[in-house]
Design an enzyme around this catalytic site. Structure first.
Site, PDB file in Angstrom:
ATOM      1  N   SER A 207     -34.680   9.404  31.219  1.00  0.00           N
ATOM      2  CA  SER A 207     -35.842   9.409  30.321  1.00  0.00           C
ATOM      3  C   SER A 207     -35.609   8.353  29.251  1.00  0.00           C
ATOM      4  O   SER A 207     -34.465   7.949  29.011  1.00  0.00           O
ATOM      5  CB  SER A 207     -35.942  10.791  29.667  1.00  0.00           C
ATOM      6  OG  SER A 207     -36.821  10.776  28.576  1.00  0.00           O
ATOM      7  N   TYR A 220     -31.771  17.956  25.192  1.00  0.00           N
ATOM      8  CA  TYR A 220     -32.441  17.172  26.249  1.00  0.00           C
ATOM      9  C   TYR A 220     -31.944  15.724  26.230  1.00  0.00           C
ATOM     10  O   TYR A 220     -31.600  15.165  27.271  1.00  0.00           O
ATOM     11  CB  TYR A 220     -33.956  17.238  26.052  1.00  0.00           C
ATOM     12  CG  TYR A 220     -34.759  16.488  27.095  1.00  0.00           C
ATOM     13  CD1 TYR A 220     -34.982  17.035  28.358  1.00  0.00           C
ATOM     14  CD2 TYR A 220     -35.301  15.226  26.825  1.00  0.00           C
ATOM     15  CE1 TYR A 220     -35.722  16.347  29.318  1.00  0.00           C
ATOM     16  CE2 TYR A 220     -36.037  14.537  27.782  1.00  0.00           C
ATOM     17  CZ  TYR A 220     -36.254  15.101  29.022  1.00  0.00           C
ATOM     18  OH  TYR A 220     -36.976  14.415  29.974  1.00  0.00           O
TER      19      TYR A 220
HETATM   20  N1  LIG Z   1     -42.989  14.363  31.791  1.00  0.00           N
HETATM   21  C1  LIG Z   1     -42.380  13.501  30.987  1.00  0.00           C
HETATM   22  O1  LIG Z   1     -42.890  13.153  29.912  1.00  0.00           O
HETATM   23  C2  LIG Z   1     -41.061  12.908  31.368  1.00  0.00           C
HETATM   24  C3  LIG Z   1     -40.600  11.795  30.669  1.00  0.00           C
HETATM   25  C4  LIG Z   1     -39.358  11.268  30.986  1.00  0.00           C
HETATM   26  C5  LIG Z   1     -38.602  11.844  31.985  1.00  0.00           C
HETATM   27  N2  LIG Z   1     -39.078  12.931  32.654  1.00  0.00           N
HETATM   28  C6  LIG Z   1     -38.220  13.537  33.661  1.00  0.00           C
HETATM   29  O2  LIG Z   1     -38.876  13.508  34.898  1.00  0.00           O
HETATM   30  C7  LIG Z   1     -38.432  14.588  35.705  1.00  0.00           C
HETATM   31  C8  LIG Z   1     -39.616  15.301  36.306  1.00  0.00           C
HETATM   32  O3  LIG Z   1     -40.338  15.884  35.241  1.00  0.00           O
HETATM   33  P1  LIG Z   1     -41.879  16.243  35.325  1.00  0.00           P
HETATM   34  O4  LIG Z   1     -42.504  15.657  34.129  1.00  0.00           O
HETATM   35  O5  LIG Z   1     -42.439  15.951  36.649  1.00  0.00           O
HETATM   36  O6  LIG Z   1     -41.781  17.823  35.073  1.00  0.00           O
HETATM   37  P2  LIG Z   1     -42.518  19.040  35.763  1.00  0.00           P
HETATM   38  O7  LIG Z   1     -42.196  20.232  34.925  1.00  0.00           O
HETATM   39  O8  LIG Z   1     -43.946  18.743  35.990  1.00  0.00           O
HETATM   40  O9  LIG Z   1     -41.789  19.156  37.175  1.00  0.00           O
HETATM   41  C9  LIG Z   1     -40.442  19.505  37.257  1.00  0.00           C
HETATM   42  C10 LIG Z   1     -40.208  20.291  38.538  1.00  0.00           C
HETATM   43  O10 LIG Z   1     -38.820  20.636  38.557  1.00  0.00           O
HETATM   44  C11 LIG Z   1     -38.709  21.992  39.007  1.00  0.00           C
HETATM   45  N3  LIG Z   1     -37.479  22.600  38.544  1.00  0.00           N
HETATM   46  C12 LIG Z   1     -37.163  22.979  37.277  1.00  0.00           C
HETATM   47  N4  LIG Z   1     -35.965  23.570  37.272  1.00  0.00           N
HETATM   48  C13 LIG Z   1     -35.502  23.567  38.538  1.00  0.00           C
HETATM   49  C14 LIG Z   1     -34.318  24.055  39.152  1.00  0.00           C
HETATM   50  N5  LIG Z   1     -33.380  24.680  38.468  1.00  0.00           N
HETATM   51  N6  LIG Z   1     -34.176  23.860  40.475  1.00  0.00           N
HETATM   52  C15 LIG Z   1     -35.138  23.246  41.207  1.00  0.00           C
HETATM   53  N7  LIG Z   1     -36.283  22.796  40.680  1.00  0.00           N
HETATM   54  C16 LIG Z   1     -36.458  22.952  39.360  1.00  0.00           C
HETATM   55  C17 LIG Z   1     -39.933  22.677  38.406  1.00  0.00           C
HETATM   56  O11 LIG Z   1     -40.234  23.882  39.070  1.00  0.00           O
HETATM   57  C18 LIG Z   1     -40.996  21.602  38.568  1.00  0.00           C
HETATM   58  O12 LIG Z   1     -41.675  21.733  39.787  1.00  0.00           O
HETATM   59  C19 LIG Z   1     -37.556  15.455  34.793  1.00  0.00           C
HETATM   60  O13 LIG Z   1     -36.214  15.173  35.028  1.00  0.00           O
HETATM   61  C20 LIG Z   1     -37.942  15.002  33.408  1.00  0.00           C
HETATM   62  O14 LIG Z   1     -36.914  15.197  32.470  1.00  0.00           O
HETATM   63  C21 LIG Z   1     -40.289  13.450  32.379  1.00  0.00           C
END
Ligand SMILES: NC(=O)c1ccc[n+]([C@@H]2O[C@H](COP(=O)([O-])OP(=O)(O)OC[C@H]3O[C@@H](n4cnc5c(N)ncnc54)[C@H](O)[C@@H]3O)[C@@H](O)[C@H]2O)c1
Length: 333
Positions: A207, A220
């Site tokens: 991130s 985080y």
């Molecule tokens: N959304 C943002 O703003 C953003 C920004 C930078 C980085 N990210 C990173 O991108 C990645 C994806 O995030 P997103 O925004 O799609 O989030 P999201 O919450 O929409 O999706 C995350 C998915 O991970 C699954 N998950 C959570 N814990 C789990 C576990 N223990 N085992 C298996 N699956 C699990 C959830 O059920 C969900 O389906 C993450 O690593 C997040 O930190 C997101």
């Protein structure tokens, strides 16, 4: 060897002693050592600046994207957000997608959508990536049902957001277990086959919060910084062997509109300058980076150089910049 007579021994006893180098020989040895070092430094500088030049050119003329047709892509967190979009986009390019999630419903929906679109068969598995034993067990099933994973995308993550003292011990452990430790377990499960076949690609979703500290996100940020360090070190580990063909890519997205956090909590003074991204666009950029063997990138791309340049300034100047932009995530409590 020079032969010397020792006055304290009898005339018949002759001792041999190593000849000491004379001044001329010493001088030649020093000259040859120094020329060797100069030669090595020149070779290193040529290689270094060639690689810098090559990387600069690749900013404008990237290498063509490699095909992912026939690859087996395992995506953690495929049941929602970025993971789901990645699943659609890899499937659309002819890859076999294996989705892992604790959210069974969301994961099955992803796979069903892939089937509806007529892409290659996709697979959904329930797996809590924070649990090493579960990862190992489900990985064995995947190997048996689908085959060796060739592209691993460590994407699953959580982002509880509040001031430091409001994070419970249990929550800090959970963040580290899902956002960091899970990467180790999936690597232990899938990397050996990649090494054996000398073919594979590891993608980690860190991130922008893995490049700079953000208010209300101390655990985080720690987890995302850890992923960055892990990927840098893993690259070194793998590429000590110069024949290694396994690639690594680390991605640092800015805020994305998904289920990770409530975007209403994203406080942005200049939203036009740093708009919240769409998961579809983010997934497109991630797949593009992976297919072009990009080592690391931010989404949007300019943030990488900005974040590295910012490290040159004193922390108080950075705080002033933060105040100016006044961008942070409000507490979710
Ligand atoms: N959304 C943002 O703003 C953003 C920004 C930078 C980085 N990210 C990173 O991108 C990645 C994806 O995030 P997103 O925004 O799609 O989030 P999201 O919450 O929409 O999706 C995350 C998915 O991970 C699954 N998950 C959570 N814990 C789990 C576990 N223990 N085992 C298996 N699956 C699990 C959830 O059920 C969900 O389906 C993450 O690593 C997040 O930190 C997101």
């Amino acid at each position: 060897m020079a032969t010397l007579r020792n006055s304290s021994t009898s005339n018949n006893e002759i001792h041999t002693q190593p000849k000491l180098p004379n001044d001329n020989e010493n001088l030649w040895k020093q000259v040859s050592d120094i020329s060797q070092v100069i030669g090595e430094v020149i070779l290193f500088l040529l290689k270094f600046w060639f690689l810098v030049g090559q990387a600069f050119v690749r900013l404008f003329i990237p290498i063509p994207p490699k095909s992912v047709k026939g690859e087996i892509v395992l995506i953690t967190g495929a049941g929602n957000g970025i993971g789901r979009e990645l699943a659609f986009q890899y499937a659309s390019q002819g890859a076999t997608v294996v989705g892992w999630d604790i959210n069974e419903k969301g994961n099955l929906e992803t796979v069903a959508e892939i089937a509806k679109l007529g892409y290659p068969k996709a697979y959904a598995y329930v797996c809590n990536v924070a649990k090493r034993e579960e990862v190992m067990e489900v990985a064995k099933k995947v190997q048996k049902d689908v085959g060796d994973v060739t592209i691993l995308i460590n994407n699953a993550g959580i982002m509880p957001c509040h001031p430091f003292f409001d994070h419970t011990t249990e929550e800090i452990h959970r963040i580290m277990d899902i956002n960091v430790m899970a990467h180790f377990w999936t690597l232990q499960a899938f990397l050996p086959a990649m090494v054996q076949n000398n073919h594979g690609h590891i993608v980690a979703i860190s991130s922008v919060a893995g490049l700079m500290g953000v208010k209300n996100l101390t655990p985080y940020c720690a987890s995302k910084f850890a992923v960055r360090g892990m990927m840098e070190a893993l690259y070194q580990d793998l590429h000590t062997d110069q024949k290694c063909q396994i690639k690594t890519t680390c991605i640092y997205p800015f805020a994305v509109h998904t289920g990770l956090f409530d975007v209403k909590n994203a406080n942005m003074k200049y939203p036009k300058l740093t708009p919240v991204l769409k998961p579809k666009d983010v997934a497109k950029n991630i797949m593009n980076a992976q297919r072009r063997d990009v080592f690391e990138t931010t989404i949007p791309r300019h943030m990488l150089s900005v974040s590295y340049c910012m490290k040159l300034f004193p922390v108080k100047a950075l705080m002033a910049l933060n105040e100016f932009f006044d961008s942070y995530i409000e507490t979710d409590l």
